[in-house]
Design an enzyme around this catalytic site. Structure first.
Site, PDB file in Angstrom:
ATOM      1  N   HIS A 105       0.850  -1.190   0.000  1.00 49.20           N
ATOM      2  CA  HIS A 105       0.000   0.000   0.000  1.00 49.20           C
ATOM      3  C   HIS A 105       0.882   1.234   0.000  1.00 49.20           C
ATOM      4  O   HIS A 105       1.903   1.278   0.691  1.00 49.20           O
ATOM      5  CB  HIS A 105      -0.936   0.018   1.224  1.00 49.20           C
ATOM      6  CG  HIS A 105      -0.264  -0.291   2.514  1.00 49.20           C
ATOM      7  ND1 HIS A 105       0.061  -1.578   2.900  1.00 49.20           N
ATOM      8  CD2 HIS A 105       0.176   0.524   3.507  1.00 49.20           C
ATOM      9  CE1 HIS A 105       0.652  -1.551   4.078  1.00 49.20           C
ATOM     10  NE2 HIS A 105       0.745  -0.284   4.470  1.00 49.20           N
ATOM     11  N   HIS A 107       0.963   4.986   1.216  1.00 52.13           N
ATOM     12  CA  HIS A 107       0.330   6.019   2.037  1.00 52.13           C
ATOM     13  C   HIS A 107       0.458   7.340   1.272  1.00 52.13           C
ATOM     14  O   HIS A 107       1.572   7.714   0.880  1.00 52.13           O
ATOM     15  CB  HIS A 107       1.067   6.199   3.368  1.00 52.13           C
ATOM     16  CG  HIS A 107       1.035   5.031   4.291  1.00 52.13           C
ATOM     17  ND1 HIS A 107       0.185   4.964   5.379  1.00 52.13           N
ATOM     18  CD2 HIS A 107       1.761   3.881   4.325  1.00 52.13           C
ATOM     19  CE1 HIS A 107       0.401   3.834   6.044  1.00 52.13           C
ATOM     20  NE2 HIS A 107       1.356   3.150   5.427  1.00 52.13           N
TER      21      HIS A 107
HETATM   22  P1  AMP Z   1       1.570   0.068   7.469  1.00 49.01           P
HETATM   23  O1  AMP Z   1       1.829   0.212   8.957  1.00 49.01           O
HETATM   24  O2  AMP Z   1       2.479   0.869   6.589  1.00 49.01           O
HETATM   25  O3  AMP Z   1       1.519  -1.393   7.073  1.00 49.01           O
HETATM   26  O4  AMP Z   1       0.143   0.706   7.209  1.00 49.01           O
HETATM   27  C1  AMP Z   1      -1.043   0.034   7.461  1.00 49.01           C
HETATM   28  C2  AMP Z   1      -2.105   1.092   7.563  1.00 49.01           C
HETATM   29  O5  AMP Z   1      -3.375   0.482   7.437  1.00 49.01           O
HETATM   30  C3  AMP Z   1      -2.109   1.854   8.892  1.00 49.01           C
HETATM   31  O6  AMP Z   1      -1.905   3.247   8.648  1.00 49.01           O
HETATM   32  C4  AMP Z   1      -3.501   1.566   9.464  1.00 49.01           C
HETATM   33  O7  AMP Z   1      -4.051   2.661  10.150  1.00 49.01           O
HETATM   34  C5  AMP Z   1      -4.287   1.206   8.214  1.00 49.01           C
HETATM   35  N1  AMP Z   1      -5.445   0.349   8.416  1.00 49.01           N
HETATM   36  C6  AMP Z   1      -5.522  -0.760   9.183  1.00 49.01           C
HETATM   37  N2  AMP Z   1      -6.755  -1.299   9.093  1.00 49.01           N
HETATM   38  C7  AMP Z   1      -7.467  -0.502   8.260  1.00 49.01           C
HETATM   39  C8  AMP Z   1      -8.810  -0.523   7.774  1.00 49.01           C
HETATM   40  N3  AMP Z   1      -9.681  -1.496   8.129  1.00 49.01           N
HETATM   41  N4  AMP Z   1      -9.206   0.466   6.946  1.00 49.01           N
HETATM   42  C9  AMP Z   1      -8.341   1.456   6.592  1.00 49.01           C
HETATM   43  N5  AMP Z   1      -7.060   1.515   7.004  1.00 49.01           N
HETATM   44  C10 AMP Z   1      -6.627   0.563   7.821  1.00 49.01           C
END
Ligand code: AMP
Ligand code: ZN
Length: 119
Positions: A105, A107
């Site tokens: 993903h 950001h």
């Molecule tokens: P990372 O730590 O780079 O793997 O980012 C994962 C991101 O996913 C974090 O910023 C979380 O806040 C986000 N996240 C986790 N669960 C969800 C969800 N159900 N919907 C939207 N974002 C999410």
């Protein structure tokens, strides 16, 4: 097989519509939705529909989709009115870098001043 949906993957479930998300943009190959725990006024995640664990794996398997993700980041910034002031695109890669969801993903962050270097 590379790209196949993973039963235990949160973001595959969002792509499938099995977990709700605030979707802001979609393409044939990507979905973008607001982060559930936003770190800035704009905090959107852009993901490929296909499951790949991180940006490096996606770059090997489907570099064209990585390009679409960057194009989508710009469209999101434009849609949120922050293209002019600037925005940051981050791929956390590996747990030591803060990756917690192992479906790649991007950001897309902006709407406030962002410090450099990041923590
Ligand atoms: P990372 O730590 O780079 O793997 O980012 C994962 C991101 O996913 C974090 O910023 C979380 O806040 C986000 N996240 C986790 N669960 C969800 C969800 N159900 N919907 C939207 N974002 C999410
Ligand atoms: Zn997945």
């Amino acid at each position: 097989m590379a790209g196949e949906p993973q039963a235990d993957c949160l973001f595959c479930k969002i792509v499938a519509g099995d977990v709700p998300a605030t979707v802001v943009r979609e393409t044939d190959t990507t979905v973008a939705f607001r982060d559930i725990n936003p770190q800035a006024p704009t905090h959107v995640l852009v993901i490929p529909r296909a499951h790949h664990p991180n940006a490096a794996a996606l770059a090997e398997a489907a570099p064209d989709v990585l390009a679409v993700m960057m194009r989508e980041a710009r469209e999101i910034a434009a849609g949120d009115g922050i293209e002019g002031t600037g925005y940051r695109v981050v791929f956390n890669t590996g747990s030591g870098a803060g990756q917690t969801v192992f479906h790649v993903h991007a950001h897309v962050l902006g709407g406030r001043g962002l410090e450099w270097p990041p923590g």
